[in-house]
Design a protein around this motif. Sequence first.
Motif, PDB file in Angstrom:
ATOM      1  N   MET A  67       0.944  -1.355   0.076  1.00  0.00           N
ATOM      2  CA  MET A  67       0.033  -0.194  -0.089  1.00  0.00           C
ATOM      3  C   MET A  67       1.065   1.413   0.005  1.00  0.00           C
ATOM      4  SD  MET A  67      -2.990   0.952   2.732  1.00  0.00           S
ATOM      5  CE  MET A  67      -3.493   2.566   3.080  1.00  0.00           C
ATOM      6  N   PHE A  68       0.588   2.164  -0.735  1.00  0.00           N
ATOM      7  CA  PHE A  68       1.273   3.515  -0.866  1.00  0.00           C
ATOM      8  C   PHE A  68       0.717   4.393  -0.025  1.00  0.00           C
ATOM      9  CE2 PHE A  68       2.085   7.603  -2.937  1.00  0.00           C
ATOM     10  CZ  PHE A  68       3.527   7.290  -3.116  1.00  0.00           C
ATOM     11  N   GLU A  69       1.792   4.941   1.049  1.00  0.00           N
ATOM     12  CA  GLU A  69       1.352   5.765   2.180  1.00  0.00           C
ATOM     13  C   GLU A  69       2.301   7.089   2.107  1.00  0.00           C
ATOM     14  OE1 GLU A  69       0.878   5.422   6.936  1.00  0.00           O
ATOM     15  OE2 GLU A  69       1.236   3.664   5.841  1.00  0.00           O
ATOM     16  N   GLU A  70       1.746   8.250   1.923  1.00  0.00           N
ATOM     17  CA  GLU A  70       2.465   9.270   1.876  1.00  0.00           C
ATOM     18  C   GLU A  70       2.276   9.888   3.457  1.00  0.00           C
ATOM     19  OE1 GLU A  70       0.839  12.017  -1.101  1.00  0.00           O
ATOM     20  OE2 GLU A  70       2.369  11.051  -2.626  1.00  0.00           O
ATOM     21  N   VAL A  71       3.464  10.133   3.887  1.00  0.00           N
ATOM     22  CA  VAL A  71       3.776  10.414   5.494  1.00  0.00           C
ATOM     23  C   VAL A  71       4.659  11.853   5.457  1.00  0.00           C
ATOM     24  CG1 VAL A  71       4.060   9.967   7.772  1.00  0.00           C
ATOM     25  CG2 VAL A  71       3.131   8.264   6.410  1.00  0.00           C
ATOM     26  N   VAL A  72       4.287  12.759   6.059  1.00  0.00           N
ATOM     27  CA  VAL A  72       5.435  13.935   6.391  1.00  0.00           C
ATOM     28  C   VAL A  72       5.478  14.153   7.806  1.00  0.00           C
ATOM     29  CG1 VAL A  72       5.710  16.396   6.376  1.00  0.00           C
ATOM     30  CG2 VAL A  72       4.725  15.114   4.322  1.00  0.00           C
ATOM     31  N   TYR A  73       6.552  14.133   8.205  1.00  0.00           N
ATOM     32  CA  TYR A  73       6.799  14.341   9.655  1.00  0.00           C
ATOM     33  C   TYR A  73       8.016  15.026  10.094  1.00  0.00           C
ATOM     34  CZ  TYR A  73      10.249  10.496   8.758  1.00  0.00           C
ATOM     35  OH  TYR A  73      11.277   9.748   8.108  1.00  0.00           O
ATOM     36  N   VAL A  74       8.036  15.551  11.401  1.00  0.00           N
ATOM     37  CA  VAL A  74       9.002  16.481  11.749  1.00  0.00           C
ATOM     38  C   VAL A  74      10.442  15.521  12.240  1.00  0.00           C
ATOM     39  CG1 VAL A  74       9.999  18.150  13.519  1.00  0.00           C
ATOM     40  CG2 VAL A  74       7.748  18.243  12.355  1.00  0.00           C
ATOM     41  N   MET A  75      11.740  15.465  11.820  1.00  0.00           N
ATOM     42  CA  MET A  75      12.746  14.862  12.286  1.00  0.00           C
ATOM     43  C   MET A  75      13.587  15.604  13.242  1.00  0.00           C
ATOM     44  SD  MET A  75      14.475  13.486   8.864  1.00  0.00           S
ATOM     45  CE  MET A  75      15.830  12.684   9.486  1.00  0.00           C
ATOM     46  N   ASP A  76      13.723  16.706  13.146  1.00  0.00           N
ATOM     47  CA  ASP A  76      14.404  17.725  14.159  1.00  0.00           C
ATOM     48  C   ASP A  76      13.912  19.117  14.179  1.00  0.00           C
ATOM     49  OD1 ASP A  76      16.242  19.632  12.978  1.00  0.00           O
ATOM     50  OD2 ASP A  76      17.483  17.797  12.348  1.00  0.00           O
ATOM     51  N   ILE A  77      14.325  19.784  15.238  1.00  0.00           N
ATOM     52  CA  ILE A  77      13.785  21.098  15.203  1.00  0.00           C
ATOM     53  C   ILE A  77      15.025  21.712  16.280  1.00  0.00           C
ATOM     54  CG2 ILE A  77      12.402  22.777  16.633  1.00  0.00           C
ATOM     55  CD1 ILE A  77      10.016  20.663  16.940  1.00  0.00           C
ATOM     56  N   ASN A  78      15.635  22.924  15.390  1.00  0.00           N
ATOM     57  CA  ASN A  78      16.778  23.673  15.786  1.00  0.00           C
ATOM     58  C   ASN A  78      17.815  22.682  16.100  1.00  0.00           C
ATOM     59  OD1 ASN A  78      15.655  25.888  15.550  1.00  0.00           O
ATOM     60  ND2 ASN A  78      14.794  26.342  17.792  1.00  0.00           N
ATOM     61  N   GLY A  79      18.072  21.762  15.095  1.00  0.00           N
ATOM     62  CA  GLY A  79      19.195  20.818  15.215  1.00  0.00           C
ATOM     63  C   GLY A  79      18.943  19.617  16.225  1.00  0.00           C
ATOM     64  N   LYS A  80      17.970  19.655  17.126  1.00  0.00           N
ATOM     65  CA  LYS A  80      17.658  18.735  17.982  1.00  0.00           C
ATOM     66  C   LYS A  80      16.729  17.680  17.631  1.00  0.00           C
ATOM     67  CE  LYS A  80      18.253  21.840  21.618  1.00  0.00           C
ATOM     68  NZ  LYS A  80      17.664  22.605  22.917  1.00  0.00           N
ATOM     69  N   ARG A  81      17.386  16.479  17.348  1.00  0.00           N
ATOM     70  CA  ARG A  81      16.454  15.186  16.816  1.00  0.00           C
ATOM     71  C   ARG A  81      15.293  14.933  17.622  1.00  0.00           C
ATOM     72  NH1 ARG A  81      17.258  12.184  12.272  1.00  0.00           N
ATOM     73  NH2 ARG A  81      16.214  10.297  12.240  1.00  0.00           N
ATOM     74  N   LEU A  82      14.085  14.482  17.134  1.00  0.00           N
ATOM     75  CA  LEU A  82      12.940  14.363  17.952  1.00  0.00           C
ATOM     76  C   LEU A  82      12.919  12.722  18.344  1.00  0.00           C
ATOM     77  CD1 LEU A  82      10.004  16.118  16.249  1.00  0.00           C
ATOM     78  CD2 LEU A  82      11.663  16.774  18.267  1.00  0.00           C
ATOM     79  N   ALA A  83      12.449  12.222  19.357  1.00  0.00           N
ATOM     80  CA  ALA A  83      12.528  10.841  19.488  1.00  0.00           C
ATOM     81  C   ALA A  83      11.725  10.021  18.827  1.00  0.00           C
ATOM     82  CB  ALA A  83      12.212  10.832  21.053  1.00  0.00           C
ATOM     83  N   GLY A  84      10.782  10.673  18.509  1.00  0.00           N
ATOM     84  CA  GLY A  84       9.927   9.776  17.428  1.00  0.00           C
ATOM     85  C   GLY A  84      10.108   9.780  16.066  1.00  0.00           C
ATOM     86  N   ASP A  85       9.340   9.152  15.291  1.00  0.00           N
ATOM     87  CA  ASP A  85       9.600   8.672  13.851  1.00  0.00           C
ATOM     88  C   ASP A  85       8.626   8.890  13.189  1.00  0.00           C
ATOM     89  OD1 ASP A  85       8.491   6.552  14.460  1.00  0.00           O
ATOM     90  OD2 ASP A  85      10.221   5.298  14.065  1.00  0.00           O
ATOM     91  N   LYS A  86       8.561   8.440  11.796  1.00  0.00           N
ATOM     92  CA  LYS A  86       7.557   8.510  10.933  1.00  0.00           C
ATOM     93  C   LYS A  86       5.934   7.985  11.587  1.00  0.00           C
ATOM     94  CE  LYS A  86       7.867   5.055   7.777  1.00  0.00           C
ATOM     95  NZ  LYS A  86       8.115   4.782   6.378  1.00  0.00           N
ATOM     96  N   LYS A  87       6.176   6.956  12.586  1.00  0.00           N
ATOM     97  CA  LYS A  87       4.855   6.391  13.025  1.00  0.00           C
ATOM     98  C   LYS A  87       4.227   7.482  13.973  1.00  0.00           C
ATOM     99  CE  LYS A  87       7.393   1.765  13.048  1.00  0.00           C
ATOM    100  NZ  LYS A  87       8.065   0.894  13.875  1.00  0.00           N
ATOM    101  N   HIS A  88       5.021   8.335  14.303  1.00  0.00           N
ATOM    102  CA  HIS A  88       4.353   9.417  15.209  1.00  0.00           C
ATOM    103  C   HIS A  88       4.155  10.761  14.599  1.00  0.00           C
ATOM    104  CE1 HIS A  88       5.222   6.689  18.534  1.00  0.00           C
ATOM    105  NE2 HIS A  88       6.322   6.441  18.119  1.00  0.00           N
TER     106      HIS A  88
END
Length: 113
Positions: free
Chosen positions: A1-22
């Motif tokens: 299944m084709f699923e398009e997901v946009v998510y935040v990887m980092d903010i001001n250089g600080k990587r977020l703990a989550g990933d595309k699942k969140h």
Amino acid sequence: MFEEVVYVMDINGKRLAGDKKHWDDPVVIDEGKTVVTAAFDGKGIPVTAKVEFEAVAGHSYQIQFLSDIEEDCCDFWIIDMASEKAVSTIGRGYAPKKETIYVPLPVYWPRVY
């Protein structure tokens, strides 16, 4: 299944703990100049780009995107949820080109005497 997901990887250089699942989890940010690295994952290989905006206390923001499958790229920007107007720069990310590299490896067989 084709699923398009946009998510935040980092903010001001600080990587977020989550990933595309969140991807739909809200993220709290400080007011002031904010640089967000957004990621688009439509084919299993994330396309990333940075967008900058001035965050204002009490406002809510959302990442918007437009992908171009023909060009293997994705444009990102951020809108203010109240006004629904763009408040950031536009960031364009490109999918990495798949190149096959062949490296010759010597194979040595032990001699049997």
